[in-house]
Write a protein that holds these residues in place. Structure first.
Motif, PDB file in Angstrom:
ATOM      1  N   GLU A  22      -8.195  -7.806  -2.032  1.00  0.00           N
ATOM      2  CA  GLU A  22      -7.708  -6.429  -1.837  1.00  0.00           C
ATOM      3  C   GLU A  22      -8.461  -5.737  -0.701  1.00  0.00           C
ATOM      4  O   GLU A  22      -7.899  -4.912   0.007  1.00  0.00           O
ATOM      5  CB  GLU A  22      -7.833  -5.627  -3.135  1.00  0.00           C
ATOM      6  CG  GLU A  22      -7.038  -6.192  -4.297  1.00  0.00           C
ATOM      7  CD  GLU A  22      -5.526  -6.105  -4.123  1.00  0.00           C
ATOM      8  OE1 GLU A  22      -5.039  -5.343  -3.273  1.00  0.00           O
ATOM      9  OE2 GLU A  22      -4.828  -6.830  -4.858  1.00  0.00           O
ATOM     10  N   SER A  75      -4.907 -10.146 -10.504  1.00  0.00           N
ATOM     11  CA  SER A  75      -3.453 -10.326 -10.473  1.00  0.00           C
ATOM     12  C   SER A  75      -2.930 -10.976 -11.753  1.00  0.00           C
ATOM     13  O   SER A  75      -1.885 -10.592 -12.268  1.00  0.00           O
ATOM     14  CB  SER A  75      -3.037 -11.129  -9.243  1.00  0.00           C
ATOM     15  OG  SER A  75      -3.690 -12.377  -9.214  1.00  0.00           O
ATOM     16  N   GLU A  76      -3.679 -11.926 -12.311  1.00  0.00           N
ATOM     17  CA  GLU A  76      -3.215 -12.608 -13.516  1.00  0.00           C
ATOM     18  C   GLU A  76      -3.330 -11.746 -14.771  1.00  0.00           C
ATOM     19  O   GLU A  76      -2.803 -12.105 -15.818  1.00  0.00           O
ATOM     20  CB  GLU A  76      -3.964 -13.931 -13.726  1.00  0.00           C
ATOM     21  CG  GLU A  76      -5.420 -13.796 -14.123  1.00  0.00           C
ATOM     22  CD  GLU A  76      -6.394 -13.650 -12.956  1.00  0.00           C
ATOM     23  OE1 GLU A  76      -7.604 -13.700 -13.213  1.00  0.00           O
ATOM     24  OE2 GLU A  76      -5.949 -13.490 -11.803  1.00  0.00           O
ATOM     25  N   ARG A  78      -2.596  -8.287 -14.679  1.00  0.00           N
ATOM     26  CA  ARG A  78      -1.813  -7.057 -14.507  1.00  0.00           C
ATOM     27  C   ARG A  78      -0.698  -7.004 -15.536  1.00  0.00           C
ATOM     28  O   ARG A  78      -0.192  -8.026 -15.980  1.00  0.00           O
ATOM     29  CB  ARG A  78      -1.266  -6.979 -13.087  1.00  0.00           C
ATOM     30  CG  ARG A  78      -2.406  -6.773 -12.104  1.00  0.00           C
ATOM     31  CD  ARG A  78      -1.975  -6.644 -10.680  1.00  0.00           C
ATOM     32  NE  ARG A  78      -3.183  -6.556  -9.855  1.00  0.00           N
ATOM     33  CZ  ARG A  78      -3.230  -6.849  -8.589  1.00  0.00           C
ATOM     34  NH1 ARG A  78      -2.139  -7.234  -7.951  1.00  0.00           N
ATOM     35  NH2 ARG A  78      -4.360  -6.748  -7.922  1.00  0.00           N
TER      36      ARG A  78
END
Length: 152
Positions: A22, A75-76, A78
């Motif tokens: 990010e 990300s995994e 969210r």
């Protein structure tokens, strides 16, 4: 099950690894290990099965104003409500400290609006915030972030 706790200096390496992508994309402002260490008491971490899956910080600007910074969820992870849990934790902490308003600059304005934040004009953000942080951003001076405030 998601567990929240305050960060320690031993967490910095994992925090930097989680936020690396990010930061590269410019979604989150790069903070050095020393800067994270200086502000370590501001961070709240989220763990799932003992693995760091998110964090955020409540940075105090003045007796009236605080800011939620560096909100990240892996990300995994969210869609599990982790971001909401972190924001709600920071709101509670701000209330306990006596802060009157919480600022956020974000690309995900709708997420914060669902939690009660209201959009404000960037001109209403305190100058010290703009010049201390924004000049370090890869998007400065052309910024697409939305500024929002939460009144306590």
């Amino acid at each position: 099950m998601i567990k929240l706790r305050k960060a320690t200096l031993n967490d910095i390496k994992n925090m930097q690894e989680l936020v690396e992508d990010e930061v590269k994309s410019g979604v989150i402002l790069k903070r050095s290990d020393d800067e994270v260490a200086t502000n370590i008491r501001s961070y709240i971490l989220a763990f799932k099965n003992e693995k760091l899956v998110g964090y955020g910080a409540l940075h105090i600007h003045s007796p009236i104003l605080a800011e939620i910074r560096s909100l990240i969820v892996a990300s995994e992870a969210r869609g599990l409500g982790i971001g909401k849990m972190i924001v709600e934790y920071t709101i509670k902490e701000a209330q306990e400290l006596g802060v009157k308003e919480i600022l956020v600059l974000t690309y995900i304005a709708d997420f914060f609006k669902k939690l009660g934040f209201k959009e404000i004009q960037k001109e209403d953000i305190p100058d010290h915030k703009i010049w201390l942080d924004c000049v370090k951003c890869i998007h400065f001076p052309v910024c697409n972030e939305v500024s929002l405030i939460y009144k306590l």
